[in-house]
Design an enzyme around this catalytic site. Sequence first.
Site, PDB file in Angstrom:
ATOM      1  N   LYS A  80      -1.980   6.276  -4.355  1.00 47.98           N
ATOM      2  CA  LYS A  80      -3.071   7.227  -4.071  1.00 47.98           C
ATOM      3  C   LYS A  80      -2.788   8.600  -4.683  1.00 47.98           C
ATOM      4  O   LYS A  80      -1.651   9.089  -4.618  1.00 47.98           O
ATOM      5  CB  LYS A  80      -3.255   7.377  -2.553  1.00 47.98           C
TER       6      LYS A  80
ATOM      7  N   HIS B 126      -6.860   9.954  -2.257  1.00 57.16           N
ATOM      8  CA  HIS B 126      -6.295   9.814  -0.907  1.00 57.16           C
ATOM      9  C   HIS B 126      -7.194  10.453   0.159  1.00 57.16           C
ATOM     10  O   HIS B 126      -7.436   9.865   1.213  1.00 57.16           O
ATOM     11  CB  HIS B 126      -4.897  10.438  -0.889  1.00 57.16           C
TER      12      HIS B 126
ATOM     13  N   SER C 171       0.514   3.632  15.314  1.00 53.42           N
ATOM     14  CA  SER C 171       0.959   4.363  14.119  1.00 53.42           C
ATOM     15  C   SER C 171       1.334   5.788  14.445  1.00 53.42           C
ATOM     16  O   SER C 171       2.056   6.429  13.687  1.00 53.42           O
ATOM     17  CB  SER C 171      -0.161   4.487  13.103  1.00 53.42           C
TER      18      SER C 171
ATOM     19  N   ASP D  84       0.847  -1.193   0.000  1.00 57.30           N
ATOM     20  CA  ASP D  84       0.000   0.000   0.000  1.00 57.30           C
ATOM     21  C   ASP D  84       0.885   1.247   0.000  1.00 57.30           C
ATOM     22  O   ASP D  84       1.535   1.556   1.000  1.00 57.30           O
ATOM     23  CB  ASP D  84      -0.911  -0.006   1.231  1.00 57.30           C
TER      24      ASP D  84
ATOM     25  N   LYS E 133       1.976  -1.930   9.027  1.00 55.49           N
ATOM     26  CA  LYS E 133       3.368  -1.669   8.648  1.00 55.49           C
ATOM     27  C   LYS E 133       4.274  -2.101   9.787  1.00 55.49           C
ATOM     28  O   LYS E 133       3.966  -1.868  10.954  1.00 55.49           O
ATOM     29  CB  LYS E 133       3.540  -0.168   8.360  1.00 55.49           C
ATOM     30  N   SER E 134       5.365  -2.757   9.436  1.00 58.69           N
ATOM     31  CA  SER E 134       6.412  -2.952  10.427  1.00 58.69           C
ATOM     32  C   SER E 134       7.739  -3.032   9.705  1.00 58.69           C
ATOM     33  O   SER E 134       7.846  -3.689   8.675  1.00 58.69           O
ATOM     34  CB  SER E 134       6.195  -4.238  11.223  1.00 58.69           C
TER      35      SER E 134
ATOM     36  N   ARG F 160       8.155  -8.786  13.535  1.00 57.66           N
ATOM     37  CA  ARG F 160       6.760  -8.309  13.607  1.00 57.66           C
ATOM     38  C   ARG F 160       6.073  -8.398  12.237  1.00 57.66           C
ATOM     39  O   ARG F 160       4.873  -8.641  12.156  1.00 57.66           O
ATOM     40  CB  ARG F 160       6.722  -6.883  14.148  1.00 57.66           C
TER      41      ARG F 160
ATOM     42  N   ASN G  20       2.598 -10.368  11.858  1.00 63.54           N
ATOM     43  CA  ASN G  20       1.359  -9.750  11.372  1.00 63.54           C
ATOM     44  C   ASN G  20       0.703 -10.541  10.237  1.00 63.54           C
ATOM     45  O   ASN G  20      -0.480 -10.353   9.953  1.00 63.54           O
ATOM     46  CB  ASN G  20       1.627  -8.306  10.929  1.00 63.54           C
TER      47      ASN G  20
ATOM     48  N   PRO H 137      11.529  -7.326  11.025  1.00 64.78           N
ATOM     49  CA  PRO H 137      11.215  -8.574  10.323  1.00 64.78           C
ATOM     50  C   PRO H 137      10.376  -9.547  11.152  1.00 64.78           C
ATOM     51  O   PRO H 137       9.476 -10.204  10.616  1.00 64.78           O
ATOM     52  CB  PRO H 137      12.599  -9.172  10.019  1.00 64.78           C
TER      53      PRO H 137
ATOM     54  N   TYR I 122       3.537   9.619   0.619  1.00 65.36           N
ATOM     55  CA  TYR I 122       4.463   8.990   1.568  1.00 65.36           C
ATOM     56  C   TYR I 122       5.909   9.366   1.268  1.00 65.36           C
ATOM     57  O   TYR I 122       6.804   9.111   2.092  1.00 65.36           O
ATOM     58  CB  TYR I 122       4.291   7.460   1.584  1.00 65.36           C
TER      59      TYR I 122
ATOM     60  N   LEU J  67      -3.602  -1.217  13.982  1.00 65.10           N
ATOM     61  CA  LEU J  67      -3.151  -1.386  15.376  1.00 65.10           C
ATOM     62  C   LEU J  67      -3.424  -0.122  16.200  1.00 65.10           C
ATOM     63  O   LEU J  67      -2.964  -0.008  17.335  1.00 65.10           O
ATOM     64  CB  LEU J  67      -1.665  -1.756  15.401  1.00 65.10           C
ATOM     65  N   GLY J  68      -4.155   0.820  15.614  1.00 63.75           N
ATOM     66  CA  GLY J  68      -4.586   1.994  16.373  1.00 63.75           C
ATOM     67  C   GLY J  68      -3.458   2.963  16.658  1.00 63.75           C
ATOM     68  O   GLY J  68      -2.685   3.328  15.777  1.00 63.75           O
TER      69      GLY J  68
HETATM   70  P1  A2P Z   1       7.577  -1.218  13.868  1.00 64.02           P
HETATM   71  O1  A2P Z   1       7.725  -0.803  12.442  1.00 64.02           O
HETATM   72  O2  A2P Z   1       8.750  -0.863  14.706  1.00 64.02           O
HETATM   73  O3  A2P Z   1       7.196  -2.678  14.013  1.00 64.02           O
HETATM   74  P2  A2P Z   1       0.677   1.387  11.083  1.00 64.02           P
HETATM   75  O4  A2P Z   1      -0.540   1.323  11.952  1.00 64.02           O
HETATM   76  O5  A2P Z   1       0.901   2.680  10.405  1.00 64.02           O
HETATM   77  O6  A2P Z   1       0.720   0.207  10.222  1.00 64.02           O
HETATM   78  O7  A2P Z   1       1.933   1.311  12.112  1.00 64.02           O
HETATM   79  C1  A2P Z   1       2.117   0.220  12.877  1.00 64.02           C
HETATM   80  C2  A2P Z   1       2.938   0.613  14.067  1.00 64.02           C
HETATM   81  O8  A2P Z   1       2.881  -0.465  14.974  1.00 64.02           O
HETATM   82  C3  A2P Z   1       4.397   0.841  13.794  1.00 64.02           C
HETATM   83  O9  A2P Z   1       4.855   1.775  14.720  1.00 64.02           O
HETATM   84  C4  A2P Z   1       5.039  -0.521  14.024  1.00 64.02           C
HETATM   85  O10 A2P Z   1       6.361  -0.380  14.493  1.00 64.02           O
HETATM   86  C5  A2P Z   1       4.159  -1.094  15.108  1.00 64.02           C
HETATM   87  N1  A2P Z   1       3.904  -2.533  14.926  1.00 64.02           N
HETATM   88  C6  A2P Z   1       3.691  -3.183  13.778  1.00 64.02           C
HETATM   89  N2  A2P Z   1       3.441  -4.472  13.999  1.00 64.02           N
HETATM   90  C7  A2P Z   1       3.495  -4.648  15.338  1.00 64.02           C
HETATM   91  C8  A2P Z   1       3.318  -5.770  16.187  1.00 64.02           C
HETATM   92  N3  A2P Z   1       3.041  -6.982  15.684  1.00 64.02           N
HETATM   93  N4  A2P Z   1       3.445  -5.588  17.526  1.00 64.02           N
HETATM   94  C9  A2P Z   1       3.722  -4.378  18.047  1.00 64.02           C
HETATM   95  N5  A2P Z   1       3.903  -3.269  17.277  1.00 64.02           N
HETATM   96  C10 A2P Z   1       3.791  -3.403  15.946  1.00 64.02           C
END
Ligand code: A2P
Length: 316
Positions: free
Chosen positions: A68, A101, A214, A34, A262-263, A268, A272, A266, A39, A210-211
């Site tokens: 977008k 967007h 972000s 995405d 987004k993470s 996380r 996800n 690797p 960005y 994840l609320g």
């Molecule tokens: P990180 O990149 O260090 O993992 P968004 O809601 O924009 O997708 O952002 C996700 C946010 O949550 C980022 O800050 C990311 O940090 C963090 N994040 C992503 N996956 C996880 C996870 N499985 N557990 C905890 N934090 C996570």
Amino acid sequence: MEMPSIGFGLWKVAAEDCRATIAEAVRAGYRHFDCAADYGNEAAVGEGIAAAIAEGLCRREDLWITSKLWNTFHAPEHVEAACRKSLDDLGLDYLDLYLIHFPIALAFVPIEERYPPEWIHDPAADNPVMQRASVPLHQTWAAMEALADKELVRNIGVSNYNSALIHDLMTYARIRPMTLQIEAHPYLTQDKLVRLAKDYGLQVTAFSPLGALSYVELDMAGAGDTVLNEPCVTSAAAAHDKTPAQVVLRWALQRGTSIIPKSTNPERMRENLAIDDFSLSEDEMAAISALNSNRRFNDPGVFCELAFDSFHPIYD
Ligand code: A2P
């Protein structure tokens, strides 16, 4: 090709990290990326995609790439150039999905002058502010349809629209929107909007699934605002031997929304994606849904005033 229900969000991935992040994400199994002009990393994302394809990790046709249209390109005469710029940067000859967007039209800034143009019209002005443009959304949509006619994009859709704008769009869309992308997580479930979009046949993609997480790095939320410590989330995680993040992402999938977490980590990233081997019970789903407090973290009605000295609510 169907849009994979779990995508990888590129918002806030630094350009210098894109190449390694995309290779890692493709290796982890992500095929849906995405992106957005705003960005500020599409050229780097394009290098990452090209490298992943060159390394034989995937083929173009295995990927679902979304981008977008930025707010400054809403006027019909600017839509194709904006799309072609994203295509050039991404190194692609078509997008799988192109979204408006925001339902916010801002004054045009030429690509060669500043790119991405972001929100403020003239950052060098004495009082830098946003500058609205008088472009109705139906004109922008017609220009988006023309992109689909030219096969520059396979699907078109919208982001950050509310229910009234969706009703309106459906009265004039010659090509129906495929997707509505909105902020959605347990603190902002947007049940009516999700239901309406589905009634009209749109897929719903939840951004920031994840609320608050972000928004912590942007100072738009505090670390304590996370949904991951909620007892109903942690108890479901313990019951299913999953992490709280996996429970929240699974809740989003089970309520019928796609997600684009987004993470850059690797572990996380893989975490996800690994959410198709368990199901939340009805009670667990209901308890997580009951966390809703209509808490919106990404609200132009708030951040435009704080950051750009411009009052521009769209949801109220
Ligand atoms: P990180 O990149 O260090 O993992 P968004 O809601 O924009 O997708 O952002 C996700 C946010 O949550 C980022 O800050 C990311 O940090 C963090 N994040 C992503 N996956 C996880 C996870 N499985 N557990 C905890 N934090 C996570």
